[in-house]
Motif scaffolding. Structure first.
Motif, PDB file in Angstrom:
ATOM      1  N   ILE A 100      28.073 -44.014 -16.743  1.00  0.00           N
ATOM      2  CA  ILE A 100      26.933 -44.414 -15.915  1.00  0.00           C
ATOM      3  C   ILE A 100      27.379 -44.699 -14.482  1.00  0.00           C
ATOM      4  N   LEU A 101      28.484 -45.416 -14.329  1.00  0.00           N
ATOM      5  CA  LEU A 101      28.987 -45.725 -12.982  1.00  0.00           C
ATOM      6  C   LEU A 101      29.349 -44.446 -12.235  1.00  0.00           C
ATOM      7  N   ALA A 102      29.982 -43.504 -12.932  1.00  0.00           N
ATOM      8  CA  ALA A 102      30.347 -42.245 -12.289  1.00  0.00           C
ATOM      9  C   ALA A 102      29.104 -41.476 -11.854  1.00  0.00           C
ATOM     10  N   GLU A 103      28.060 -41.506 -12.710  1.00  0.00           N
ATOM     11  CA  GLU A 103      26.822 -40.802 -12.371  1.00  0.00           C
ATOM     12  C   GLU A 103      26.126 -41.457 -11.181  1.00  0.00           C
ATOM     13  N   VAL A 104      26.100 -42.779 -11.146  1.00  0.00           N
ATOM     14  CA  VAL A 104      25.472 -43.491 -10.033  1.00  0.00           C
ATOM     15  C   VAL A 104      26.195 -43.193  -8.713  1.00  0.00           C
TER      16      VAL A 104
END
Length: 452
Positions: A332-336
């Motif tokens: 999720i952090l990478a996608e954000v």
């Protein structure tokens, strides 16, 4: 002509280890069930009924902790020793199995990958089966022995027990704590020890150590002074575990601080002790020193979330495992941030690990949702207690709001299946995914659906 993906034969002689474990688990479970049904195991000399015996044996062997009877009142010393044996076999067997399946998965890859994993995580990559078993058994016996030495004198001197009674109770509950079984000899679980740090703290520490997992414990022991050399698995497990334990302890203590039915009626120092204990046990401990059914709905929901996550891989805790949660958070952090790859601790996570984590979470949530709906339709209980019970069974935690014994026989059988699925299912599922991994020799044109 339509192209076909070439399937390479598996040259490794590991067979189907997850299926073998399921067969062994079910066999031992049925033997334990049969033994508990014999007249010599109960105080009334009639033996347990099939459903009660199956539920108790499965709960002990899967180190879950849910129970439909009071072990110290309905089972005699023979029946209790059978439960104790099942807990110990379950704890050692589960930690051993998870480690050996790690070996099996690693051996399916090429030599270069095996060497890389041996350098990164030598404990799991070791191929000596007897060595893995002996190290697991040694860790279990050492931790359980230390807890036994801590709580037995307190039981003897502080709770009006004879030395023999205190020693037996200390032995039973030290095994139950480290294996994360959460089975107690008393009808009130650990409520009689509420506010007592000499009992609750050693058992909580044993629960934490059991939930870390065998690979993490061994690597920490070997590389205690060089944390920079710890493997990615150990770093992820420790980091996520510390965050979850800290959040659980702080939030449970804060939300129950003024609840007169739990912490609110206790002295301030006892509130911290029980708040600490109940921030730890939802991760798979199973004991309770407070009336779980009297907790606020917000606390119960938080407990459900912690039970769903569970502990570390290769340990006695259940749930989806903290490493799985860490992978999803990192994705999720990478996608954000708009990153096309997922990096953590100077390493890049492979796509297959991300797919396995997503698949495991979706499958687990689906099983929990379906079983919750079935129990809601077939019983008179409300959503939160039923969801709590289902997640506790699937996460092999053992905490309950008190409805387990009041469920109909078919409902208890469903929880029994959930305990088996929660203990064996994730291991079997992820291992099967790893062994079924096939490389396509071609790529198709990309096409994107609309998300959100």
């Amino acid at each position: 002509m339509r192209a076909k993906a070439r399937q390479e034969p598996n040259p490794h002689p590991w067979g189907k280890p997850a299926q073998l474990f399921l067969l062994v688990f079910v066999t031992v479970d049925l033997i334990g069930t049969g033994l508990l049904m014999t007249p010599v195991t109960t105080n009334d000399l009639h033996g347990l009924g099939f459903v009660d015996a199956l539920f108790t044996a499965t709960s002990a062997l899967s180190v879950c902790g849910l129970t439909v009877l009071t072990l110290g009142e309905e089972l005699n010393i023979v029946g209790q020793l059978i439960v104790l044996f099942l807990m110990q076999v379950g704890g050692i067997g589960i930690m051993t199995l998870a480690s050996l399946l790690g070996v099996a998965v690693i051996h399916k890859f090429g030599l270069r990958m095996q060497l890389a994993v041996r350098a990164e995580l030598p404990t799991v990559a070791a191929g000596d089966v007897s060595g893995v078993v002996s190290r697991v058994a040694k860790i279990c016996l050492i931790v359980e022995g230390l807890v036994f030495l801590c709580i037995t004198p307190r039981l003897w001197l502080g709770y009006d027990m004879s030395l023999g009674e205190a020693a037996y109770s200390g032995l039973f509950h030290s095994v139950s704590a480290f294996t994360n079984a959460g089975l107690a000899l008393y009808s009130d679980s650990f409520m009689r020890f509420s506010g007592d740090p000499f009992i609750l703290v050693p058992c909580a520490v044993a629960i934490i150590l059991g939930a870390f997992g065998f690979p993490v414990l061994v690597e920490i022991r070997r590389r205690l002074r060089t944390p920079r050399r710890w493997s990615l698995h150990t770093k992820l497990t420790l980091t996520t575990t510390v965050v979850l334990y800290a959040a659980g302890i702080v939030l449970v203590t804060a939300m129950e601080w003024s609840n007169p039915a739990t912490l609110g009626a206790m002295p301030w120092y006892a509130r911290f002790t029980d708040g600490f204990f109940h921030g730890v046990v939802p991760r798979s401990g199973g004991f309770n020193s407070l009336a779980t059914g009297e907790m606020r709905d917000s606390t119960l929901l938080l407990t459900i979330m912690l039970m769903f996550v569970g502990g570390g891989s290769g340990g006695t805790a259940g749930g989806i495992k903290v490493a799985t949660l860490a992978v999803i958070v990192l994705v999720i952090l990478a996608e954000v941030r708009g990153h096309s790859t997922v990096h953590v601790f100077d390493r890049q996570l492979p796509n297959e690990v991300i797919r396995q984590a997503l698949s495991l979470i979706f499958l687990s949530a689906t099983v929990i949702a379906v079983c919750t709906i079935i129990l809601l339709e077939g019983t008179r209980f409300h959503l939160l207690p039923v969801l709590f019970e289902v997640v506790s069974a699937f996460g092999v935690v053992g905490m309950s709001t008190g409805i387990t014994a009041d469920l109909p026989g078919w409902g208890q059988c469903m929880l029994t299946l959930l305990m088996v699925a929660g203990r064996i299912g994730p291991i079997t599922f992820v291992t099967a995914l790893a062994f079924r991994d096939r490389r396509r020799r071609y790529s198709l044109a990309e096409s994107r659906p609309i998300i959100g």
